[in-house]
Design a protein around this motif. Sequence first.
Motif, PDB file in Angstrom:
ATOM      1  N   GLY A 186       0.789  -1.223   0.000  1.00  0.00           N
ATOM      2  CA  GLY A 186       0.000   0.000   0.000  1.00  0.00           C
ATOM      3  C   GLY A 186       0.818   1.268   0.000  1.00  0.00           C
ATOM      4  O   GLY A 186       0.281   2.374   0.089  1.00  0.00           O
ATOM      5  N   GLY A 187       2.119   1.125  -0.096  1.00  0.00           N
ATOM      6  CA  GLY A 187       3.039   2.258  -0.168  1.00  0.00           C
ATOM      7  C   GLY A 187       4.352   1.760  -0.728  1.00  0.00           C
ATOM      8  O   GLY A 187       4.561   0.547  -0.878  1.00  0.00           O
ATOM      9  N   GLU A 188       5.263   2.640  -1.046  1.00  0.00           N
ATOM     10  CA  GLU A 188       6.532   2.230  -1.638  1.00  0.00           C
ATOM     11  C   GLU A 188       7.440   1.591  -0.586  1.00  0.00           C
ATOM     12  O   GLU A 188       7.831   2.243   0.390  1.00  0.00           O
ATOM     13  N   THR A 189       7.766   0.312  -0.783  1.00  0.00           N
ATOM     14  CA  THR A 189       8.619  -0.423   0.154  1.00  0.00           C
ATOM     15  C   THR A 189       9.776  -1.042  -0.618  1.00  0.00           C
ATOM     16  O   THR A 189       9.556  -1.729  -1.626  1.00  0.00           O
ATOM     17  N   PRO A 190      11.022  -0.837  -0.186  1.00  0.00           N
ATOM     18  CA  PRO A 190      12.156  -1.421  -0.909  1.00  0.00           C
ATOM     19  C   PRO A 190      12.320  -2.915  -0.630  1.00  0.00           C
ATOM     20  O   PRO A 190      12.057  -3.387   0.477  1.00  0.00           O
ATOM     21  N   ILE A 191      12.734  -3.643  -1.653  1.00  0.00           N
ATOM     22  CA  ILE A 191      13.119  -5.056  -1.510  1.00  0.00           C
ATOM     23  C   ILE A 191      14.639  -5.066  -1.417  1.00  0.00           C
ATOM     24  O   ILE A 191      15.330  -4.740  -2.377  1.00  0.00           O
ATOM     25  N   LEU A 192      15.161  -5.427  -0.243  1.00  0.00           N
ATOM     26  CA  LEU A 192      16.601  -5.238   0.002  1.00  0.00           C
ATOM     27  C   LEU A 192      17.361  -6.524   0.321  1.00  0.00           C
ATOM     28  O   LEU A 192      18.580  -6.483   0.503  1.00  0.00           O
ATOM     29  N   GLY A 193      16.669  -7.662   0.390  1.00  0.00           N
ATOM     30  CA  GLY A 193      17.366  -8.905   0.689  1.00  0.00           C
ATOM     31  C   GLY A 193      16.751 -10.067  -0.059  1.00  0.00           C
ATOM     32  O   GLY A 193      15.530 -10.190  -0.122  1.00  0.00           O
ATOM     33  N   VAL A 194      17.595 -10.921  -0.659  1.00  0.00           N
ATOM     34  CA  VAL A 194      17.123 -12.119  -1.363  1.00  0.00           C
ATOM     35  C   VAL A 194      18.157 -13.229  -1.179  1.00  0.00           C
ATOM     36  O   VAL A 194      19.361 -12.997  -1.299  1.00  0.00           O
TER      37      VAL A 194
END
Length: 490
Positions: free
Chosen positions: A227-235
């Motif tokens: 529902g808002g801009e969220t970073p994907i920082l781990g995979v």
Amino acid sequence: MTHILAIDQGTTSSRAILFDRDLKIVATEQQEFTQHYPDSGWVEHAPEDLWRTVEETCRAVMETAGLSARDVAAIGITNQRETTLVWDRETGEPVHRAIVWQDRRTAAFCREMKDHEPMVTERTGLLMDPYFSGTKLRWILENVEGARAKAEAGRLLFGTVDSYLIWKMTGGTRHVTDATNAARTMLYNIHEGQWDVEVCTLLDVPMEMLPEVLDCAADFGTTDLLGGETPILGVAGDQQAATVGQACFGKGMLKSTYGTGCFALLNTGDTPVASTHRLLGTIAYQLDGKPTYALEGSIFIAGAVVQWLRDGLGIIGKASDTQPLAEKADPQQRLYLVPAFTGLGAPHWDPEARGAIYGLTRGSGPAEFARAALESVGYQTRDLLEAMKADVGDLGETVLRVDGGMSASDWAMQFLSDVLGAPVDRPEVLETTALGAAWLAGMQAGVYPDQDGFAKMWALERRFEPKMASEERDARYAGWRDAVGRTLTR
């Protein structure tokens, strides 16, 4: 923003787990999805099921916790590895169901390519086996009408589950993966840190299909899923994420995860080990552009054998029923269950082997079957440990850190310690796969401490010490080796 959301997309279900600033679990949501078996040894997932269950569990866990996107600093993703997806770059539509890591449809092709295995192993650390993504991708290109032409025209994209999810989460703006997932495709040179031209040519895979490879902690894009801009920082692939979650950062540290399958990883530091005993060389994790390597032993059936007792034979109602049954088993009976339902993995790599039970008597019943099922996991783990010792020499005082659903069974973990003749450590947090993904994202976001700080947070719940006499241990293991030898097809 003090929370981290971990997405754990597994073989039988998708989960979303929220962690707080202290790495404590705040809320969890889980959804199972349908397994498709279109032919013997074939296993598929509908890509829309993978995406739908991830999307719904993420939104549900936020609602359960009463949080919004502004409360989440970052998202970490961990996933079933090797599972192969191909989709249209323009429409986003998959051209075929996802071919699951367990799938054995390319076994005949792998046999035909055995002469090329030394080159493939030298570059990728892997064996020429249907387990890995490369031959699954080739199968899709060869068997889906129009796929080869579209791929060569640059219309199709390939990805493991993490890559597909990120593409969906970012609205098709990022086609990326991390080094641990790339290292499981049989297309990635783990020494040079790039897709291997010669291997891709061998498998006839257009390199334009392949995603960009990043560190495990990096900027994978942003999503409005919450529902808002969220970073994907781990995979990280699930087994590597569990290695991170178990804080196995030191050379020689060993973990084993007991989920659908069983996967043991031995940290070998900054140098990959070329196995001579049919183990896999792989990347444990990659941070700041520097890979840390591991030896891995992969067992296809661990927790899945308990599911078979429940769903196939109907002798238990739930997984936890196995322990009281096993405790009641006749100690005079010695059943060996070799769970080669989809072939045998390390160190045998026999895709044609099928499950077998040895030692049956008229008195064999549900209790003996339950005990044999749990014991099969311990025996297979010892197979891996013996191969690791043969590859790297004396491991010193081996301590195995365990996690995954089956590790909750005291009976299974005590037998594991007994048959290994080594301590088995079970941590307080068994959700180590999700924990590893959360730490990678949270560390990158500045919410969680660095490696040393995270390692100090690892906490022991219980240590299992071996109680079995060495003579009995060796006799039982010799019986197992005989049973496996009877099951192998080559």
